[in-house]
Scaffold this motif. Sequence first.
Motif, PDB file in Angstrom:
ATOM      1  N   SER A  15       0.831  -1.211   0.000  1.00 39.83           N
ATOM      2  CA  SER A  15       0.000   0.000   0.000  1.00 39.83           C
ATOM      3  C   SER A  15       0.861   1.254   0.000  1.00 39.83           C
ATOM      4  O   SER A  15       0.587   2.211  -0.731  1.00 39.83           O
ATOM      5  CB  SER A  15      -0.935   0.000   1.218  1.00 39.83           C
ATOM      6  N   LEU A  16       1.909   1.238   0.818  1.00 39.21           N
ATOM      7  CA  LEU A  16       2.811   2.388   0.872  1.00 39.21           C
ATOM      8  C   LEU A  16       3.510   2.600  -0.465  1.00 39.21           C
ATOM      9  O   LEU A  16       3.683   3.738  -0.922  1.00 39.21           O
ATOM     10  CB  LEU A  16       3.845   2.208   1.982  1.00 39.21           C
ATOM     11  N   ALA A  17       3.922   1.505  -1.105  1.00 39.67           N
ATOM     12  CA  ALA A  17       4.601   1.620  -2.401  1.00 39.67           C
ATOM     13  C   ALA A  17       3.666   2.223  -3.452  1.00 39.67           C
ATOM     14  O   ALA A  17       4.076   3.094  -4.242  1.00 39.67           O
ATOM     15  CB  ALA A  17       5.091   0.243  -2.849  1.00 39.67           C
ATOM     16  N   ILE A  18       2.418   1.793  -3.469  1.00 35.19           N
ATOM     17  CA  ILE A  18       1.457   2.298  -4.456  1.00 35.19           C
ATOM     18  C   ILE A  18       1.210   3.790  -4.257  1.00 35.19           C
ATOM     19  O   ILE A  18       1.284   4.591  -5.206  1.00 35.19           O
ATOM     20  CB  ILE A  18       0.134   1.508  -4.363  1.00 35.19           C
ATOM     21  N   VAL A  19       0.934   4.193  -3.023  1.00 34.00           N
ATOM     22  CA  VAL A  19       0.619   5.601  -2.758  1.00 34.00           C
ATOM     23  C   VAL A  19       1.859   6.479  -2.953  1.00 34.00           C
ATOM     24  O   VAL A  19       1.755   7.623  -3.425  1.00 34.00           O
ATOM     25  CB  VAL A  19       0.041   5.758  -1.343  1.00 34.00           C
ATOM     26  N   ALA A  20       3.037   5.954  -2.613  1.00 38.59           N
ATOM     27  CA  ALA A  20       4.267   6.727  -2.818  1.00 38.59           C
ATOM     28  C   ALA A  20       4.480   7.022  -4.296  1.00 38.59           C
ATOM     29  O   ALA A  20       4.861   8.141  -4.672  1.00 38.59           O
ATOM     30  CB  ALA A  20       5.460   5.958  -2.248  1.00 38.59           C
ATOM     31  N   LEU A  21       4.229   6.043  -5.152  1.00 35.37           N
ATOM     32  CA  LEU A  21       4.357   6.265  -6.596  1.00 35.37           C
ATOM     33  C   LEU A  21       3.362   7.320  -7.074  1.00 35.37           C
ATOM     34  O   LEU A  21       3.705   8.200  -7.878  1.00 35.37           O
ATOM     35  CB  LEU A  21       4.139   4.951  -7.343  1.00 35.37           C
ATOM     36  N   ILE A  22       2.140   7.244  -6.576  1.00 28.97           N
ATOM     37  CA  ILE A  22       1.128   8.235  -6.965  1.00 28.97           C
ATOM     38  C   ILE A  22       1.567   9.635  -6.534  1.00 28.97           C
ATOM     39  O   ILE A  22       1.414  10.613  -7.276  1.00 28.97           O
ATOM     40  CB  ILE A  22      -0.236   7.872  -6.348  1.00 28.97           C
ATOM     41  N   GLY A  23       2.141   9.754  -5.336  1.00 30.98           N
ATOM     42  CA  GLY A  23       2.594  11.050  -4.859  1.00 30.98           C
ATOM     43  C   GLY A  23       3.694  11.642  -5.728  1.00 30.98           C
ATOM     44  O   GLY A  23       3.659  12.834  -6.084  1.00 30.98           O
ATOM     45  N   VAL A  24       4.676  10.819  -6.091  1.00 33.93           N
ATOM     46  CA  VAL A  24       5.780  11.303  -6.928  1.00 33.93           C
ATOM     47  C   VAL A  24       5.272  11.713  -8.304  1.00 33.93           C
ATOM     48  O   VAL A  24       5.626  12.779  -8.830  1.00 33.93           O
ATOM     49  CB  VAL A  24       6.863  10.222  -7.049  1.00 33.93           C
ATOM     50  N   PHE A  25       4.431  10.879  -8.898  1.00 31.28           N
ATOM     51  CA  PHE A  25       3.920  11.186 -10.241  1.00 31.28           C
ATOM     52  C   PHE A  25       2.979  12.382 -10.218  1.00 31.28           C
ATOM     53  O   PHE A  25       2.882  13.123 -11.210  1.00 31.28           O
ATOM     54  CB  PHE A  25       3.209   9.971 -10.831  1.00 31.28           C
ATOM     55  N   LEU A  26       2.275  12.581  -9.103  1.00 30.59           N
ATOM     56  CA  LEU A  26       1.401  13.753  -8.993  1.00 30.59           C
ATOM     57  C   LEU A  26       2.221  15.033  -9.083  1.00 30.59           C
ATOM     58  O   LEU A  26       1.840  15.975  -9.793  1.00 30.59           O
ATOM     59  CB  LEU A  26       0.630  13.712  -7.670  1.00 30.59           C
ATOM     60  N   TYR A  27       3.343  15.068  -8.380  1.00 33.74           N
ATOM     61  CA  TYR A  27       4.196  16.249  -8.472  1.00 33.74           C
ATOM     62  C   TYR A  27       4.763  16.396  -9.879  1.00 33.74           C
ATOM     63  O   TYR A  27       4.807  17.501 -10.426  1.00 33.74           O
ATOM     64  CB  TYR A  27       5.336  16.161  -7.461  1.00 33.74           C
ATOM     65  N   ARG A  28       5.172  15.296 -10.453  1.00 37.32           N
ATOM     66  CA  ARG A  28       5.790  15.347 -11.787  1.00 37.32           C
ATOM     67  C   ARG A  28       4.818  15.874 -12.832  1.00 37.32           C
ATOM     68  O   ARG A  28       5.215  16.638 -13.728  1.00 37.32           O
ATOM     69  CB  ARG A  28       6.272  13.937 -12.184  1.00 37.32           C
ATOM     70  N   LEU A  29       3.554  15.506 -12.745  1.00 37.67           N
ATOM     71  CA  LEU A  29       2.589  15.866 -13.779  1.00 37.67           C
ATOM     72  C   LEU A  29       1.881  17.191 -13.494  1.00 37.67           C
ATOM     73  O   LEU A  29       1.650  17.978 -14.417  1.00 37.67           O
ATOM     74  CB  LEU A  29       1.543  14.755 -13.921  1.00 37.67           C
TER      75      LEU A  29
END
Length: 346
Positions: free
Chosen positions: A126-140
């Motif tokens: 769960s942490l891995a999934i949400v962490a990826l979403i957080g990084v990509f949210l900033y990127r996009l």
Amino acid sequence: MNSTILLFLLQDGITNGAIYALLGLALVLVFAVTRVILIPQGEFVTYGALTYASLCAGQVPGTAKLAVAMGIAAFAFDLFVARRQLRLRRIVRAFAVNVVLPGVVLALTLWLADRHPPVLVNVAVSLAIVALIGVFLYRLAFQPIAHTSVLVLLIASVGAHLALQGMGLVFFGAEGQRGPTISDMAFTVGQLRFTGQNIAVYAITITFMVGLWLFFGHTLYGKALRATAVNRLGARLVGIRTSLSGQLAFLLASVIGAISGILIVPITTLYYDTGFLIGLKGFIAAIIGGLVSYPLTAVAALVVGTVEAFSSFYASNYKEVVVFTLILPVLVLRSLAAPAVEEEKD
């Protein structure tokens, strides 16, 4: 009110305040580094909690697929930005980080869905999934407009919140969910009963505070984040990649939000939009801390949690009103203390 009720309310307030302290620290961190008032912090809470609950129920959460979709979009964006200086090494690295890594996490999620792994494995995924979403949210959503004003970043933040909340409804539905506790242990101290979940909230909150203090004071990346927070232009002039600092700040904020949600979901039923209200209470603590002070934010969060607990006992229908009223005297005092600024004339 007798002493027993008083102790129970204090215990409940400290438990809630510990969660708000984590969220407040994340909001202060992100604002200091990127100037973004992170409205979607509540969605990180919701996504972490409901992703964990879905995995424990043997379901594949839609957030894993969202991470892959956002990663593909980030990869396409990277190719577009570097279209005039495309190099094989850069393309391979971007593909591995933006596409392969989320794909591996999705494959692992699909493989674990019907095998009912241990609770800690579901927490890690769960942490891995949400962490990826957080990084990509900033990127996009934020990195392309990082140079703009705080107001523009706030508008983008509100848009990201609305989009993530809508997708949360699609992924998890309108019905609430609960997840299993991290630990089933329980013991009594005097008139108070402590559960494993309560102890986990306290222990993880203290661990994160100490960990962030060590990270910012004794690691290269932590010092880079501090430098970016103090002077973004100066950090760039000395070779610090401010885009990487922003991604790292969002990574930490998303992990903190997901952990907060995982700690809450065994205690109370969470819905796709519950995280917004929880995030707002962390935002109140961050505002009281001036969006710059970590210790003051943590203390303010404990005050917010305690006020909420006593308000729910004395006036449960108005507890949210009482909690959000805490921000008014702070804003008034700060506005009176701020120097007067003349408006520009046309």
